[in-house]
Design an enzyme around this catalytic site. Structure first.
Site, PDB file in Angstrom:
ATOM      1  CG  ASP A   1      29.860  67.980  10.734  1.00 29.19           C
ATOM      2  OD1 ASP A   1      28.943  68.816  10.760  1.00 29.19           O
ATOM      3  OD2 ASP A   1      30.988  68.233  10.280  1.00 29.19           O
TER       4      ASP A   1
ATOM      5  CG  HIS B   1      31.853  74.425   8.469  1.00 27.15           C
ATOM      6  ND1 HIS B   1      31.935  73.315   7.656  1.00 27.15           N
ATOM      7  CD2 HIS B   1      32.232  75.485   7.699  1.00 27.15           C
ATOM      8  CE1 HIS B   1      32.345  73.671   6.456  1.00 27.15           C
ATOM      9  NE2 HIS B   1      32.525  74.990   6.453  1.00 27.15           N
TER      10      HIS B   1
END
Length: 372
Positions: free
Chosen positions: A168, A138
């Site tokens: 991200d 993540h």
């Protein structure tokens, strides 16, 4: 409508944040984006609270302007259906782990045989090759491995948990858009599509830019609160009397001089540009003591009319309703469905053209609302 990417057609298999945010940009810029989801395992962003107008607000935003198709990719008939349609598309975006699309029969090599002009972008945590390619991850993991977390935050409390997903979005989403549109331009010359491998960790590494240059060529290791821009100088945040914060970025001589004058702190001029750690700590200490003497509102009023690179730290709701937000149109009202009079406020696409216009047709659709 004079949309910059009108005519481009995108097949989007991505979920969560990185891929959908990339294709949101493409859709806002005028591309036709068809989002494919599983009918039994929908995008988890649909389940993320809070909700408005019957849907998760994040889904409504990230998937605006997109068509929604529900297809089970484990069904061979649906794989054949996609193959029968792929010649109509310019771009494919997917975010599965490496080799998943190959097992499904939807990898670049297979689809490029049908459509040699296809541009195919894969967004993953660690890329299509290397020791980490099959590992889960993540944003927080990518920031850790990229070195960004290692020289961010405070020495006594460690790396900060950020309020936005840097790897991200700045790593995955925006680099994917750059890669895709670069391939579109190259295709105009060659007539051929190509594969784009986006690793969020690879791209996050490049966000180190100046710090990496100092490390690689300057042989200077980077640590939290040690450099000019990560808290090592008075370029930092300072708490006000009532517990709010100001951002102080007055590094250049003219701004430093202006700040020293308004705060009546001559030490800022004497030691503000010093490379000595003791001097730097002294300057930060006296700045903090001075800022603590007034409230957030008082300081905001004082600095509002000054050009010294000092600004209040706003909460998000304050930022989105600020005069700057209104003047620069940060927020737009998006129809709940195409042509609907009912709207939902969302962030606008920030790119501004002299001629081309943004496309704001509808919020994210319900699962499988469209047909393929």
């Amino acid at each position: 409508m004079n949309a910059a990417l009108k005519g481009l057609k995108v097949l989007d298999f991505s979920t969560l944040l990185p891929g959908p945010f990339a294709t949101l940009y493409l859709a806002d810029l005028g591309a036709e984006v068809i989002h494919v989801e599983s009918p039994s395992r929908p995008d988890l962003i649909r389940l993320l609270p809070p909700y408005a107008n019957g849907q998760a607000t994040s889904h409504s935003y990230l998937n605006r302007n997109k068509q929604s198709i529900a297809l089970d990719l484990k069904d061979t008939q649906n794989i054949e259906l996609i193959k029968s349609k792929i010649a109509d598309f310019d771009i494919v975006v997917e975010q599965f782990r490496p080799d998943v699309m190959k097992r499904l029969g939807l990898d670049y090599q297979t689809l490029a045989k049908i459509n040699p002009r296809l541009i195919y972008c894969s967004i993953t945590g660690y890329g299509q090759t290397g020791l980490y390619k099959d590992k889960a991850g993540h944003d927080i993991n990518y920031l850790a491995l990229s070195g960004i977390a290692g020289h961010s935050g405070r020495q006594d409390s460690g790396p900060p948990p950020m309020g936005v997903q840097i790897a991200d979005v700045a790593g995955g989403s925006l680099h994917a858009v750059i890669g895709i549109l670069s391939a579109v331009i190259e295709r105009q010359r060659s007539g051929q599509g190509q594969y784009v491998d986006i690793s969020m960790t690879d791209c996050a590494v490049t966000l180190n830019n100046m710090a990496a240059a100092a490390t690689l060529a300057g042989k200077t290791p980077q640590y939290a609160e040690k450099s000019h821009l990560n808290g090592g100088t008075f370029y930092d945040y300072y708490q006000t009397q009532d517990g709010r914060y100001l951002s102080v970025g007055s590094l250049e001589p003219q701004f430093m001089s202006g700040l020293a004058t308004v705060l009546e702190l001559p030490v800022l001029l004497e030691k503000g540009a010093s490379f000595d750690e003791t001097d730097r700590k002294l300057v930060k200490q006296v700045l903090q003591e001075k800022i603590k003497t007034k409230t957030f509102t008082e300081w905001s009023s004082i600095f509002a009319g000054l050009d010294v690179c000092v600004e209040p730290v706003l909460q998000l709701d304050e930022a989105l309703t600020s005069p700057l937000a209104k003047q620069r149109q940060w927020v737009v009202d998006i129809p709940l469905s195409e042509g609907s009079a009912q709207t939902e406020p969302q962030l606008a696409c920030p790119i501004k053209f002299s001629r081309s216009k943004m496309s704001y047709r509808h919020i994210g659709k319900t699962l499988g609302e469209d047909s393929f």
